[in-house]
Motif scaffolding. Structure first.
Motif, PDB file in Angstrom:
ATOM      1  N   VAL A  51      -9.616   8.888   1.510  1.00 58.87           N
ATOM      2  CA  VAL A  51     -10.286   7.758   2.179  1.00 58.87           C
ATOM      3  C   VAL A  51     -10.377   6.570   1.220  1.00 58.87           C
ATOM      4  CG1 VAL A  51     -12.450   6.943   3.183  1.00 58.87           C
ATOM      5  CG2 VAL A  51     -11.582   9.203   3.767  1.00 58.87           C
ATOM      6  N   ALA A  52     -10.808   6.834  -0.014  1.00 58.97           N
ATOM      7  CA  ALA A  52     -10.975   5.748  -0.986  1.00 58.97           C
ATOM      8  C   ALA A  52      -9.646   5.091  -1.334  1.00 58.97           C
ATOM      9  CB  ALA A  52     -11.648   6.286  -2.252  1.00 58.97           C
ATOM     10  N   SER A  53      -8.557   5.875  -1.326  1.00 55.96           N
ATOM     11  CA  SER A  53      -7.252   5.342  -1.707  1.00 55.96           C
ATOM     12  C   SER A  53      -6.732   4.299  -0.727  1.00 55.96           C
ATOM     13  CB  SER A  53      -6.236   6.482  -1.835  1.00 55.96           C
ATOM     14  OG  SER A  53      -6.571   7.324  -2.918  1.00 55.96           O
ATOM     15  N   VAL A  54      -7.267   4.315   0.484  1.00 56.71           N
ATOM     16  CA  VAL A  54      -6.851   3.302   1.463  1.00 56.71           C
ATOM     17  C   VAL A  54      -7.171   1.903   0.945  1.00 56.71           C
ATOM     18  CG1 VAL A  54      -7.189   2.444   3.823  1.00 56.71           C
ATOM     19  CG2 VAL A  54      -7.109   4.903   3.387  1.00 56.71           C
ATOM     20  N   ALA A  55      -8.296   1.778   0.239  1.00 55.29           N
ATOM     21  CA  ALA A  55      -8.685   0.469  -0.296  1.00 55.29           C
ATOM     22  C   ALA A  55      -7.721   0.008  -1.385  1.00 55.29           C
ATOM     23  CB  ALA A  55     -10.116   0.519  -0.840  1.00 55.29           C
ATOM     24  N   LEU A  56      -7.088   0.949  -2.100  1.00 55.45           N
ATOM     25  CA  LEU A  56      -6.048   0.586  -3.063  1.00 55.45           C
ATOM     26  C   LEU A  56      -4.929  -0.168  -2.351  1.00 55.45           C
ATOM     27  CD1 LEU A  56      -4.211   0.778  -5.616  1.00 55.45           C
ATOM     28  CD2 LEU A  56      -3.627   3.102  -4.864  1.00 55.45           C
ATOM     29  N   GLY A  57      -4.458   0.387  -1.237  1.00 56.16           N
ATOM     30  CA  GLY A  57      -3.414  -0.274  -0.470  1.00 56.16           C
ATOM     31  C   GLY A  57      -3.861  -1.609   0.085  1.00 56.16           C
ATOM     32  N   LEU A  58      -5.127  -1.685   0.513  1.00 55.91           N
ATOM     33  CA  LEU A  58      -5.638  -2.938   1.063  1.00 55.91           C
ATOM     34  C   LEU A  58      -5.699  -4.019  -0.002  1.00 55.91           C
ATOM     35  CD1 LEU A  58      -6.862  -4.503   3.418  1.00 55.91           C
ATOM     36  CD2 LEU A  58      -9.103  -3.573   2.775  1.00 55.91           C
ATOM     37  N   VAL A 182       1.667  -0.817  -0.090  1.00 64.63           N
ATOM     38  CA  VAL A 182       1.248  -1.137   1.275  1.00 64.63           C
ATOM     39  C   VAL A 182       1.516   0.044   2.203  1.00 64.63           C
ATOM     40  CG1 VAL A 182       1.588  -2.684   3.229  1.00 64.63           C
ATOM     41  CG2 VAL A 182       1.607  -3.605   0.911  1.00 64.63           C
ATOM     42  N   SER A 183       2.717   0.632   2.123  1.00 60.96           N
ATOM     43  CA  SER A 183       3.086   1.719   3.037  1.00 60.96           C
ATOM     44  C   SER A 183       2.283   2.987   2.756  1.00 60.96           C
ATOM     45  CB  SER A 183       4.569   2.068   2.909  1.00 60.96           C
ATOM     46  OG  SER A 183       5.367   0.956   2.864  1.00 60.96           O
ATOM     47  N   VAL A 184       2.299   3.410   1.487  1.00 63.13           N
ATOM     48  CA  VAL A 184       1.653   4.664   1.108  1.00 63.13           C
ATOM     49  C   VAL A 184       0.158   4.478   0.915  1.00 63.13           C
ATOM     50  CG1 VAL A 184       1.589   6.512  -0.620  1.00 63.13           C
ATOM     51  CG2 VAL A 184       3.779   5.506   0.058  1.00 63.13           C
ATOM     52  N   GLY A 185      -0.208   3.473   0.090  1.00 61.73           N
ATOM     53  CA  GLY A 185      -1.622   3.277  -0.222  1.00 61.73           C
ATOM     54  C   GLY A 185      -2.465   2.976   0.996  1.00 61.73           C
ATOM     55  N   LEU A 186      -1.981   2.088   1.847  1.00 65.26           N
ATOM     56  CA  LEU A 186      -2.789   1.668   2.994  1.00 65.26           C
ATOM     57  C   LEU A 186      -2.596   2.569   4.205  1.00 65.26           C
ATOM     58  CD1 LEU A 186      -4.771  -0.370   4.123  1.00 65.26           C
ATOM     59  CD2 LEU A 186      -2.859  -1.908   4.606  1.00 65.26           C
ATOM     60  N   PHE A 187      -1.341   2.833   4.581  1.00 68.66           N
ATOM     61  CA  PHE A 187      -1.078   3.526   5.842  1.00 68.66           C
ATOM     62  C   PHE A 187      -0.949   5.037   5.687  1.00 68.66           C
ATOM     63  CE2 PHE A 187       0.067  -0.843   6.744  1.00 68.66           C
ATOM     64  CZ  PHE A 187      -0.491  -1.029   8.004  1.00 68.66           C
ATOM     65  N   TRP A 188      -0.105   5.517   4.777  1.00 69.58           N
ATOM     66  CA  TRP A 188       0.032   6.970   4.630  1.00 69.58           C
ATOM     67  C   TRP A 188      -1.294   7.617   4.249  1.00 69.58           C
ATOM     68  CZ3 TRP A 188       5.090   8.922   1.887  1.00 69.58           C
ATOM     69  CH2 TRP A 188       6.209   8.446   2.584  1.00 69.58           C
ATOM     70  N   ASN A 189      -1.998   7.031   3.288  1.00 67.57           N
ATOM     71  CA  ASN A 189      -3.282   7.612   2.877  1.00 67.57           C
ATOM     72  C   ASN A 189      -4.321   7.529   3.991  1.00 67.57           C
ATOM     73  OD1 ASN A 189      -2.421   8.397   0.349  1.00 67.57           O
ATOM     74  ND2 ASN A 189      -3.178   6.591  -0.697  1.00 67.57           N
TER      75      ASN A 189
END
Length: 253
Positions: A51-58, A182-189
């Motif tokens: 969940v937290a890793s999504v913010a990395l992608g954002l 963007v692909s992995v950090g935001l969407f895949w995670n």
């Protein structure tokens, strides 16, 4: 959580995600073990980290969009190609002991770093290839396999995507890192976290705000440096992080 622990959690998340944003993956090298060290069980720590890793992608996406370094057509392709693998992996990991899988992943990631070190010119300039129908189909199969690893394991799969984009499609490191974040950090995670939650994994919500802040700031800061630095420096950071993650996964926490 007391103030000192919260500060330590924020700093650990900030450092981990800054390095990951600069290198194209590997935030779990520090963030996931830190959650376990602070007392979370394995599956809860994994779901919370996802969940937290999504913010990395954002955070990285905000910077890369402002810098104009995102090719949304290719980004969409990478997202879709890996989605089913991510969902499958997120469900499988809840029923499979992770230690052997992590050791094997460590060996593979060490191989990535060594391979990159041996190929001195790899990813230094863009050399587009495999962009036809057959190349995209085969590339999609490779990304789906990496997606399954991403859904089921803790750290390093973004590095697989980065090197895959460099080696198969001929992106330079800067382009590959931007696409991966963007692909992995935001969407895949994000997809992996949702799939784990639906499958029954528990998320420790009280720590999420601190982790989100550290991930968001780290993602933006690392992406800022990535747009400013050379492909050579990014390649060296990638290689250093793959060696560290590979060793960590082999020896355990």
């Amino acid at each position: 959580m007391d103030i000192l622990s919260a500060l330590g959690l924020f700093l650990g998340s900030l450092i981990a995600n800054t390095l990951a944003s600069l290198s194209g993956g590997g935030a779990g090298l520090l963030q996931f073990p830190l959650l376990i060290f602070l007392g979370l069980p394995f599956t809860i720590a994994l779901a919370t980290h996802k969940v937290a890793s999504v913010a990395l992608g954002l955070g990285a996406a905000i910077k890369h969009i402002r810098a104009g370094t995102i090719d949304w057509r290719i980004t969409g392709y990478v997202i879709v190609a890996g989605m089913l693998g991510v969902i499958a992996g997120a469900n499988v990991i809840l029923f499979v002991p992770g230690r052997i899988a992590e050791a094997l992943l460590g060996i593979l990631i060490l191989g990535l770093g060594i391979y990159s070190m041996c190929k001195r010119t790899l990813g230094q300039t863009a050399e587009p290839r495999h962009r036809n129908s057959v190349g995209l189909l085969m590339g999609g199969m490779g990304l789906a396999a990496i997606g399954m690893l991403n859904g089921s394991l803790t750290a390093g799969t973004g590095l697989f995507v980065t090197l895959f984009l460099v080696r198969w499609f001929g992106f330079d490191y800067k382009q590959a890192v931007a696409l991966t974040l963007v692909s992995v950090g935001l969407f895949w995670n994000g997809i992996g976290a949702a799939a784990m939650y639906v499958a029954g994994a528990e998320i420790y919500w009280p720590w999420i705000p601190v982790l989100l802040l550290g991930s968001l700031c780290g993602g933006y800061l690392g992406a800022h440096w990535a747009t400013q630095k050379s492909n050579t420096l990014i390649k060296r950071c990638f290689e250093a992080l793959t060696l560290l993650i590979g060793v960590k996964l082999l020896i355990g926490f």
